[in-house]
Design a protein around this motif. Structure first.
Motif: not given
Length: 388
Positions: A223-236
């Motif tokens: 959860v932390r990794q996805l929140a901090s990764h810009e591309a992952a956070a913006q993925a549809d």
């Protein structure tokens, strides 16, 4: 169901939740009719109702009996009982609680279980071990030789798109071609896909073996990794092609109880949910397909009919498979820890799948795919490999 759990246990979140689930059970026994291990053993304690009583006894007595450990270990966690239960008993969650109690009282189990916990959630280590063992593949039991095959080369796409593909632990090592093929399908339809090289284990393996703290640590890290990764956070969307991983990711909200975890869980999609809006064509060399829906897809994620619809629209003829709701016996590490029951379930499933004389067998989870491989005479593929 009436319970008599001590007040001190009821005062804990785990005890209160277990009590809530137990009280929802009305003893009807409908669950036994769809429980694979009950079908094989015919023993009440090898069915959901019997295991519920064993967990109830552990909570009330504060002790773990030998019977509780044995019969909880034999549970596949296929969750077919949840689909059947008229009272909505959340058996899978209760089984997690029961196994956590067993692990606390009886330790982490034998050498094989500890080895699995130490290697499977670590893809780089697993890849190195399999690479070392590959020259000796012929010495391995036939049931596990598929795990030691040399996968075709595939490149990990660079983060540059709107769909994040989860790689899984075993799948990225044993069948990386699945995600590679999906990436090509999506790019041909204008959907860019990427994966994160540092993706961690979803936590399903330790969760199903009673190592709840380790599982929650893995989930929180993801959860932390996805929140901090810009591309992952913006993925549809965040897409899983391994239904066994996907069902755990989708339950992060329940497991962690945080807004961040619920947000991640809400973005998880099984690949069938992503591909339903597209049309595909079939392979020329395959016409008749036997579809095996993994338990994690049909009972865990409650997705039924989606894959069948995609395959039919592509032009495939799906064969009739008896008892499609029953587990094949893979269930993550179950086939290694409970080989006798898993072997019987595998043979029953193989007979059912082959009864319609298919050209190929399709499934949606790496565990089912490798487990069934040596039991049938037709290729066992991830269903998206059939799409063109």
């Amino acid at each position: 169901m009436k319970t008599d759990i001590p007040a001190a246990t009821l005062a804990t979140p785990r005890g209160a939740r277990a009590n809530e689930i137990l009280r929802a059970c009305v003893h009807c026994g409908f669950c036994n009719a769809t429980c694979p291990t009950y079908q094989v053993r015919g023993n009440e304690l090898d069915g959901p109702r019997g295991r519920i009583y064993l967990i109830k006894d552990m909570l009330e007595s504060g002790t773990v009996s030998d019977a509780a450990k044995v019969h909880l270990d034999r549970c596949l966690t296929c969750r077919a009982c949840e689909t059947t239960c008229p009272s909505g008993v959340q058996y899978g969650e209760l089984a997690e609680i029961g196994r956590e109690i067993v692990a606390e009282e009886r330790g982490r189990g034998g050498v094989v279980k500890r080895l699995l916990l130490a290697t499977v959630p670590r893809p780089r280590l697993l890849q190195q071990l399999l690479r070392f063992a590959r020259p000796f593949r012929w010495l391995a039991p036939k049931a596990h030789q598929r795990l030691l095959r040399k996968p075709p080369p595939s490149a990990t796409p660079e983060p540059a798109g709107s769909v994040l593909l989860l790689q899984g632990c075993v799948q990225r090592v044993v069948t990386p071609e699945v995600n590679a093929h999906l990436t090509a399908l999506l790019e041909a339809r204008g959907v860019q896909a990427f994966s994160l090289a540092q993706e961690g284990c979803c936590g399903s393996l330790p969760l199903h073996l009673g190592e709840t703290i380790d599982a929650l640590d893995m989930a929180q890290r993801n959860v932390r990794q996805l929140a901090s990764h810009e591309a992952a956070a913006q993925a549809d969307a965040i897409v899983s092609t391994a239904s066994g991983c996907g069902v755990t990711w989708k339950e992060y909200g329940r497991l962690l109880g945080t807004a961040e975890a619920r947000a991640v869980a809400a973005r998880i999609r099984d690949v069938a949910e992503l591909l339903e809006r597209f049309e595909f064509r079939k392979r020329d060399d395959i016409d008749r397909v036997a579809w095996h829906p993994p338990c994690s897809l049909q009972h865990g994620q409650r997705i039924s009919g989606a894959v069948e619809g995609i395959l039919r629209r592509a032009g495939y003829r799906l064969t009739q498979v008896p008892d499609p709701h029953l587990c094949c016996g893979s269930a993550g590490t179950y086939s290694i820890l409970q080989p006798k029951i898993a072997g019987e379930l595998k043979q029953r499933k193989a007979d059912a799948l082959m009864s319609g004389e298919p050209d190929a067998i399709a499934t949606a989870n790496i565990g089912c795919q490798t487990h069934l491989d040596d039991a049938v005479t037709k290729p066992v593929l991830h269903w998206i490999e059939l799409l063109r």
